[in-house]
Design a protein around this motif. Structure first.
Motif, PDB file in Angstrom:
ATOM      1  N   LYS B 137       8.147  13.007  34.214  1.00 57.50           N
ATOM      2  CA  LYS B 137       8.684  14.318  34.588  1.00 57.50           C
ATOM      3  C   LYS B 137      10.112  14.517  34.064  1.00 57.50           C
ATOM      4  O   LYS B 137      10.865  13.572  33.902  1.00 57.50           O
ATOM      5  CB  LYS B 137       8.727  14.452  36.115  1.00 57.50           C
ATOM      6  CG  LYS B 137       7.373  14.268  36.791  1.00 57.50           C
ATOM      7  CD  LYS B 137       6.540  15.533  36.704  1.00 57.50           C
ATOM      8  CE  LYS B 137       5.259  15.430  37.522  1.00 57.50           C
ATOM      9  NZ  LYS B 137       4.225  14.618  36.842  1.00 57.50           N
ATOM     10  N   GLY B 138      10.458  15.792  33.881  1.00 57.63           N
ATOM     11  CA  GLY B 138      11.824  16.140  33.528  1.00 57.63           C
ATOM     12  C   GLY B 138      12.754  15.952  34.721  1.00 57.63           C
ATOM     13  O   GLY B 138      12.320  15.802  35.865  1.00 57.63           O
ATOM     14  N   VAL B 140      14.996  18.023  36.129  1.00 58.40           N
ATOM     15  CA  VAL B 140      15.062  19.114  37.100  1.00 58.40           C
ATOM     16  C   VAL B 140      13.902  19.021  38.100  1.00 58.40           C
ATOM     17  O   VAL B 140      14.101  19.106  39.314  1.00 58.40           O
ATOM     18  CB  VAL B 140      15.040  20.482  36.370  1.00 58.40           C
ATOM     19  CG1 VAL B 140      14.897  21.631  37.364  1.00 58.40           C
ATOM     20  CG2 VAL B 140      16.308  20.662  35.537  1.00 58.40           C
ATOM     21  N   TYR B 141      12.725  18.808  37.571  1.00 55.32           N
ATOM     22  CA  TYR B 141      11.548  18.742  38.442  1.00 55.32           C
ATOM     23  C   TYR B 141      11.551  17.454  39.275  1.00 55.32           C
ATOM     24  O   TYR B 141      11.148  17.448  40.443  1.00 55.32           O
ATOM     25  CB  TYR B 141      10.291  18.842  37.590  1.00 55.32           C
ATOM     26  CG  TYR B 141       9.024  19.091  38.373  1.00 55.32           C
ATOM     27  CD1 TYR B 141       8.957  20.115  39.317  1.00 55.32           C
ATOM     28  CD2 TYR B 141       7.890  18.317  38.154  1.00 55.32           C
ATOM     29  CE1 TYR B 141       7.788  20.351  40.027  1.00 55.32           C
ATOM     30  CE2 TYR B 141       6.721  18.557  38.850  1.00 55.32           C
ATOM     31  CZ  TYR B 141       6.670  19.572  39.796  1.00 55.32           C
ATOM     32  OH  TYR B 141       5.512  19.802  40.483  1.00 55.32           O
ATOM     33  N   ARG B 144      13.718  18.032  42.192  1.00 60.05           N
ATOM     34  CA  ARG B 144      13.009  18.912  43.122  1.00 60.05           C
ATOM     35  C   ARG B 144      12.017  18.116  43.994  1.00 60.05           C
ATOM     36  O   ARG B 144      11.981  18.264  45.213  1.00 60.05           O
ATOM     37  CB  ARG B 144      12.253  19.961  42.309  1.00 60.05           C
ATOM     38  CG  ARG B 144      11.574  21.030  43.136  1.00 60.05           C
ATOM     39  CD  ARG B 144      10.722  21.934  42.227  1.00 60.05           C
ATOM     40  NE  ARG B 144      10.108  22.969  43.007  1.00 60.05           N
ATOM     41  CZ  ARG B 144      10.587  24.209  43.124  1.00 60.05           C
ATOM     42  NH1 ARG B 144      11.668  24.551  42.478  1.00 60.05           N
ATOM     43  NH2 ARG B 144       9.966  25.089  43.882  1.00 60.05           N
ATOM     44  N   LEU B 145      11.236  17.253  43.331  1.00 63.72           N
ATOM     45  CA  LEU B 145      10.222  16.489  44.066  1.00 63.72           C
ATOM     46  C   LEU B 145      10.863  15.483  45.018  1.00 63.72           C
ATOM     47  O   LEU B 145      10.378  15.272  46.134  1.00 63.72           O
ATOM     48  CB  LEU B 145       9.277  15.786  43.081  1.00 63.72           C
ATOM     49  CG  LEU B 145       8.409  16.721  42.221  1.00 63.72           C
ATOM     50  CD1 LEU B 145       7.627  15.931  41.172  1.00 63.72           C
ATOM     51  CD2 LEU B 145       7.444  17.531  43.088  1.00 63.72           C
TER      52      LEU B 145
END
Lengths: 621, 621
Positions: B137-138, B140-141, B144-145
């Protein structure tokens, strides 16, 4: 008739050879039929499609790679993570023949490897290889690295099947790829390979495929090849590729546009096969042993959509990623097609999923999504602006979906789940979870029945009613007129195509042929001298029923319907303006069930008896 | 003075707390100095940087997160996979302070996990979490997670350090990211975390950081904060961000353009901080406890380069991905910056690497590459056309490098290795393997010495000679005139900046301050009442020498030089037209070694004795 199956147990990195009994072959032929039978026998009911108990059957048929015309294909079968029922898909190129030349008629991928793995089969010799260095890679580069490892640089020798990052990351719309640009795309079986950590299969060898009666085989083959090569549709396919359909279907008002809102697209010509041929075509191309040569080799030399010499795009890809998202720029579509192939997507499902996202985005901006959901959508989009027609956003999205970043993490689940997540289940256009292909049934009414009753979900390849409703093969019908004869034709195609997918040969043969054309060929190949045309068609019906049994066993027997938008909203434009699919389906479905010997979509016990499927009656009782 | 170190043994998923003895702190302070010392003691010589024996030290210093100005930073140290010597990097944002609030002054990442892992520290409580779902995943994500998992949605509470796909895939130009957009970018240490399968670290807590003498600390802090906030450079940084330098450096003819071919860029204004402020700025922003507020918050609303509200871009990123590749479109650079951050790249190294690729591509087309190499390059490019100024190609490349597809697999190794692979080692511009930042030493002559003698390779942050050669802080020198006083200034900065990075505070303080400003603060914080300004500066020198010892032990003692292009090719344009860096370096280097007490770049035993580094004399003997 011999059928050598190789079972690859990924849990143990062990290979086991097995011969399929001739009695089973006679009942299911090979390819799709044999796959459906084995899946129903071997895959336990109600399992998670990503559990090690799921299996992927990669199968050829008795005609694959032989002197029979259009026999360069293979079939894949397994439990679909996208639909939850039996999934299967078919692909051309060179892989099917080379698998047989390598020594096996089919491969079953079983269990689950702890670490990424790829397998080579060279003249019967099987080897497991760690795939850590291939994991995460695109299909084009994966093939390059494998060919280097196998010291087989020429793409005319040997063949590779693989999955891209989409499959690795369990995207339910991922495609199994072969020969770089060919896809067994539908129903997301690549994700099952991903869940097993299976990256690729290299095949090469020199096994000879000899018919039992060579002379008869040669004669029969010659007879049928003449039929096919002289047919006008074969010619058109060779000249303009499958995208010759863009203008045809658009002119019928059945070219789904803006996520199935309209039936015509104003930029249709600019994304047509004719335009492709004029501007970007390098050459046409065919699968192994093909006379039609419908495949395209295209390129874009310059600019933001630069694409190297590569295969595609096909009609379905152009439509799904183009008209359905309002992208009317063929250069962008060639690039998108390249990326979708390289990252390993089913372009039909991908296009529908992105169209669903664009639809949701528009609704969110209009305040038609629940407020919290709209907020979440905007935030998850990051740098993506999924406005209708935004090709640059789509290109970025392909990467984000493949690697499941942000909104891509949800889109990777396919259109249905994306719509449901944002509490708009009516936005995605699918049947049984599988996104629909490029024909609006409101404008081609037999497709309403074909889509609704397809055993793998929304699909045009179980019964390609476009053939008679639009193209006039074998004869022309009015696509907007309700005609009970069409129910028989749909059923016939479903059964006949089951045979085609099991032999395995190309469906483009069927414009020029019917099932009787294959009897002599199959007799000559197998030595089944008493095989009749009726038996062959009954075999097709048997296959169609056994697929349905898989769905019934999973509790999915009653979903023979269409999306609400197609059933209820009249088409606002074009020749089919004002039509809904409900009128057609209501007229056709009861008669279809009657013809099939089904009740509410479930085969009756006596139907199964008639088809020699007694052992499966327990499923419907 | 207490310094609590948390060792995370990833092989066993175990955490061990440790206190650093005060005698060590007095000698190395914290941050960069402590990291260099620990690395030299604990990392065995000649190991593969990706072996489990490598360690990553994530360290704060005594001033981090205190009431001291500009103290929102942290430092990372480890053996660099890019340079093969000691690597380190520094980053702002909120992470450093929150790490201390969570209960620890430093974290050491050791060993290697079998599966992806992330770690949370909340008020001293350490937890290991499987990171399978975050892998790939990037940034930013990922944040978020993790925030969802930790039920800490507000970005004002707690902080996250993570790596993107670049680090996971062992790209040697990958950056350790924190607070989404901040990077400890240089020397590729993110790839070491990737090799250990370490994805992220979440920190949160309410530990109080109390100075020993609160009243004195308050007074000292106030005194220095006034100096900083009233300084004209601080003001300019707040107004236009670091990109205020674009026009300044360009006007000096030292703005490297087209992979260091020119010293001026015709589109400089269009990518300047002034232009950014006018067109795309949402607001300025600062790290924890900052009065300068040099960080940018920008967005691009529409079009192919749409970028959501996000931080950046900084001067170095704009230059490396812009002027150096001839991309003069600030919207494209804002998007590229967002992507580079999200996928986890060092933008300086990334920009240089892509510029190297563009240079190689141009040479390949001109027939200046070996034929086989040119052929391989063209084939590996796939859909990428790395022509000068092609922003769309660069955007696609970022993805391909992050996931190592095709040409990206080679570019992920950094500029030096990319150039060597295509047999053009003179094309990439680097020192000791680290790509150079945005100042051409042919136009700012003290930077020749600064770059050549930097202990981590091509870097502007060991001695920012631009400060006196261009900006006039503390006083103005002629950037083209050879002046022996500058050697002393470079050495002073190297030592002073070693202190700054160990305290840990922001280097932007140094325009307004010198080392004497920190004596009172450090006394008040630690209780080291007998600390003198001389001791503090000597500590800086000790740190600079111990870093050099790491390189000597690895056999890298003799690389204090510059790339051939800068040494030998005269600048063809601008105020520094006709200059080469050789003239400067020849004049400065011998005097520098003399001042340092080094011989051919290697510290003499008596120098180590003077610095209290007797235990390491064995390395130079």
């Amino acid at each position: 008739m011999e059928f050598k199956l190789l079972r690859l147990d990924l849990s143990e990195w062990k290979a086991l050879e097995e011969k399929v009994p001739e009695s089973i072959l006679r009942k299911y032929i090979g390819g799709r039929g044999l796959g459906a039978y084995l899946a129903l026998k071997e895959i336990p009911p109600h399992i998670d499609p990503f559990s090690p108990e799921n299996k992927i059957y990669i199968l050829t048929g008795p005609l694959t790679g032989t002197g029979a015309f259009e026999s360069g294909r293979y079939h894949v079968v397994g439990k679909s993570p996208l639909t939850g029922i039996l999934g299967d898909s078919n692909s051309g190129g060179q892989f099917g023949p080379w698998l047989r030349f390598a020594g096996y008629d089919g491969v079953v991928i079983e269990g689950k490897s702890d670490e990424p793995v790829w397998v080579s089969i060279v003249d019967g010799e099987v080897q497991f290889h760690p795939a850590k260095k291939l994991w995460g890679k695109g299909v084009v580069y994966t093939e390059r690295l494998i060919r280097k490892e196998m010291k087989t640089p020429s793409e005319h020798i040997g063949s590779i099947l693989s999955i891209g990052p989409a499959g690795e990351n369990l995207s339910k719309i991922a495609a199994i790829m072969n020969d770089k640009y060919r896809a067994a795309g539908r129903t997301g079986l690549a994700a099952v390979l991903g869940s097993k950590k299976f990256k690729a299969l290299f095949v090469k060898g020199s096994r000879k495929l000899e018919p039992v009666d060579k002379e008869k085989f040669r004669k029969e083959s010659k007879k049928v090849i003449e039929k096919i090569s002289s047919h006008s549709i074969s010619e058109a396919l060779g000249k303009f590729g499958t995208a010759v359909l863009v203008n045809i279907i658009n002119s019928h008002g059945a070219f789904p546009t803006k996520n199935w809102t309209y039936g015509t697209f104003e930029k249709a010509f600019e994304i047509s096969g004719e335009y492709l041929a004029e501007k970007y075509l390098v050459s046409n191309k065919g699968c192994w042993g093909c006379v039609i040569q419908c495949s395209r080799v295209a390129k874009v030399d310059k600019g933001p959509y630069r694409t190297p010499v590569s295969e595609g795009p096909e009609y379905e890809s152009i439509w799904a990623m183009g008209a359905n998202t309002l992208i009317g720029n063929l250069e962008a579509l060639i690039k998108l097609n390249y990326l979708a192939n390289d990252l390993g997507f089913d372009t039909i499902s991908l296009g529908n999923t992105v169209a669903t996202l664009m639809d949701l985005y528009e609704k969110a901006k209009k305040g038609e999504l629940p407020e919290e959901k709209a907020k979440e959508l905007f935030s998850l989009l990051e740098d993506i602006e999924p406005e209708w027609g935004n090709a640059d956003a789509f290109i970025q999205l392909v990467w984000r979906i493949a690697y499941r970043h942000g909104i891509g993490d949800l889109a990777a689940e396919g259109a249905k789940r994306l719509g449901e997540y944002f509490e708009k289940p009516e936005v995605p256009i699918h049947v049984k979870g599988l996104e629909l292909p490029a024909y609006d049934p409101r404008g081609i009414n037999s497709m309403a029945l074909s889509y609704a009753t397809s055993n793998r979900g929304g699909c045009h390849l179980r019964a390609y009613a476009v053939s008679f409703d639009v193209l006039g093969a074998p004869e022309k019908y009015d696509p907007l007129k309700i005609d009970p004869k069409k129910v028989e034709l749909v059923k016939y195609q479903q059964d006949y195509f089951s045979v085609i997918d099991s032999l395995v040969v190309c469906k483009f043969n069927t414009f020029a042929t019917d099932h009787t054309d294959y009897v002599g060929l199959l007799q000559a190949m197998t030595g089944w001298e008493d095989l009749t045309a009726d038996e062959l068609l009954l075999t097709g019906e048997r296959i169609y029923n056994i697929e349905r049994l898989f769905a019934v066993r999973e509790g999915h027997g009653y979903q023979d319907t269409l999306p609400k938008r197609l059933l209820e909203t009249p088409l606002p434009d074009g020749p089919a303006k004002g039509r809904t699919a409900k009128e057609y389906l209501d007229a056709y479905l009861p008669k279809f069930y009657e013809l099939r010997g089904w009740e509410n979509g479930i085969p009756k016990p006596e139907t199964l008896e008639r088809l020699g499927l007694e052992e499966f009656i327990y499923i419907v009782k």
